[in-house]
Design a protein around this motif. Structure first.
Motif, PDB file in Angstrom:
ATOM      1  N   VAL A  50       0.823  -1.210   0.000  1.00  0.00           N
ATOM      2  CA  VAL A  50       0.000   0.000   0.000  1.00  0.00           C
ATOM      3  C   VAL A  50       0.856   1.258   0.000  1.00  0.00           C
ATOM      4  O   VAL A  50       0.481   2.275  -0.604  1.00  0.00           O
ATOM      5  CB  VAL A  50      -0.962  -0.009   1.208  1.00  0.00           C
ATOM      6  N   ASP A  51       2.008   1.215   0.662  1.00  0.00           N
ATOM      7  CA  ASP A  51       2.859   2.406   0.702  1.00  0.00           C
ATOM      8  C   ASP A  51       3.259   2.854  -0.694  1.00  0.00           C
ATOM      9  O   ASP A  51       3.263   4.053  -0.999  1.00  0.00           O
ATOM     10  CB  ASP A  51       4.109   2.133   1.543  1.00  0.00           C
TER      11      ASP A  51
ATOM     12  N   ARG B   4       0.348   4.557  -2.442  1.00  0.00           N
ATOM     13  CA  ARG B   4       0.077   5.912  -1.952  1.00  0.00           C
ATOM     14  C   ARG B   4       1.157   6.912  -2.342  1.00  0.00           C
ATOM     15  O   ARG B   4       0.895   8.100  -2.443  1.00  0.00           O
ATOM     16  CB  ARG B   4      -0.050   5.896  -0.420  1.00  0.00           C
TER      17      ARG B   4
ATOM     18  N   THR C 286      -5.965   2.159   2.078  1.00  0.00           N
ATOM     19  CA  THR C 286      -5.432   1.315   3.154  1.00  0.00           C
ATOM     20  C   THR C 286      -5.213  -0.133   2.727  1.00  0.00           C
ATOM     21  O   THR C 286      -4.638  -0.917   3.469  1.00  0.00           O
ATOM     22  CB  THR C 286      -6.378   1.332   4.372  1.00  0.00           C
ATOM     23  N   SER C 287      -5.663  -0.504   1.534  1.00  0.00           N
ATOM     24  CA  SER C 287      -5.458  -1.866   1.051  1.00  0.00           C
ATOM     25  C   SER C 287      -5.399  -1.833  -0.476  1.00  0.00           C
ATOM     26  O   SER C 287      -5.785  -0.840  -1.107  1.00  0.00           O
ATOM     27  CB  SER C 287      -6.580  -2.790   1.516  1.00  0.00           C
TER      28      SER C 287
END
Length: 250
Positions: free
Chosen positions: A135-136, A139, A174-175
């Protein structure tokens, strides 16, 4: 597969890591390490397009072909366009741009990106991507994402999380959605004629907003074919911390 030339742009003036092409990785400078990897591909020729006699000398010391280009180029694409002229490449000759800070690039990936222009004669460019697995990265605006169509041609590149998962992202990213979004890998193939004309194209508004040069090609109607690789590329070198991490591997 059509014969192709690998061009590696290299300049000494790096804002985050000065003299980066000459940074030592074992017993050879980084730009030489990149060229050595590229020479393991099916390329008929590998050439470093540089802006300094120091890089020229380093390449010569290790048997790597290099040509000297102007110091005032605004981007790597401008440098490669000049390199095409200096090398006398024909308009239909295929060129693969391998970044000069990717000393761990996989030779088969270079071959796959070169082959895209045979597989997609309608495309002016080819590039690569792989599935995002955390996820990082999804984002992060430093991780460029790409969405492709059913035939493997890019629909859009963005620093934002795309495609946007309408229901899953309602309360934030978040996912990961399925199928996993694609991370763009900064390697490109071109036909030399297009590459020579590219710097003359006016900048696109979306290019300026996203700070992504490939969007200029799309904005002007050019198609970009995308090879999806199963494996993430080896780490590139943007910072001093990256350099130390990669040095340990050599």
């Amino acid at each position: 597969m059509t014969a192709f030339t690998v061009l590696i742009p290299a300049r000494l003036a790096s804002t985050r890591l000065p003299n980066k092409p000459l940074a030592a990785l074992g017993d050879a400078p980084m730009v030489v390490r990149v060229a050595q990897r590229a020479m393991q591909s099916q390329a008929s020729r590998t050439v470093v397009a540089c802006d300094s006699e120091q890089i020229m000398a380093a390449c010569a010391a290790h048997g790597v072909e290099a040509i000297l280009t102007r110091q005032d180029h605004a981007s790597g694409s401008d440098r490669l366009a000049e390199a095409c002229e200096l090398l006398g490449l024909d308009g239909n000759d295929v060129v693969v741009n391998v970044q000069g800070d990717e000393p761990l690039i996989a030779p088969p990936l270079i071959d796959a990106v070169a082959a895209l222009l045979d597989q997609h004669p309608e495309a002016s460019m080819g590039t690569a991507a792989h599935a995002i697995d955390n996820v990082d990265d999804l984002r992060s605006p430093n991780v460029v994402k790409v969405v492709a169509d059913a035939r493997g041609r890019a629909l859009y590149f963005s620093r934002a999380p795309i495609p946007w998962w309408r229901d899953g992202f309602a309360e934030g990213v978040t996912s990961l959605p399925q199928p996993a979004p694609l991370r763009h890998v900064g390697i490109y193939s071109y036909r030399a004629g297009f590459l020579r004309s590219f710097p003359a194209l006016p900048q696109a508004p979306i290019e300026q907003t996203e700070a992504l040069e490939q969007l200029r090609a799309m904005w002007h109607g050019h198609q970009i074919a995308v090879h999806v690789t199963e494996h993430a590329p080896g780490p590139g070198v943007d910072t001093a911390q990256d350099l130390e991490r990669v040095r340990k591997l050599f």
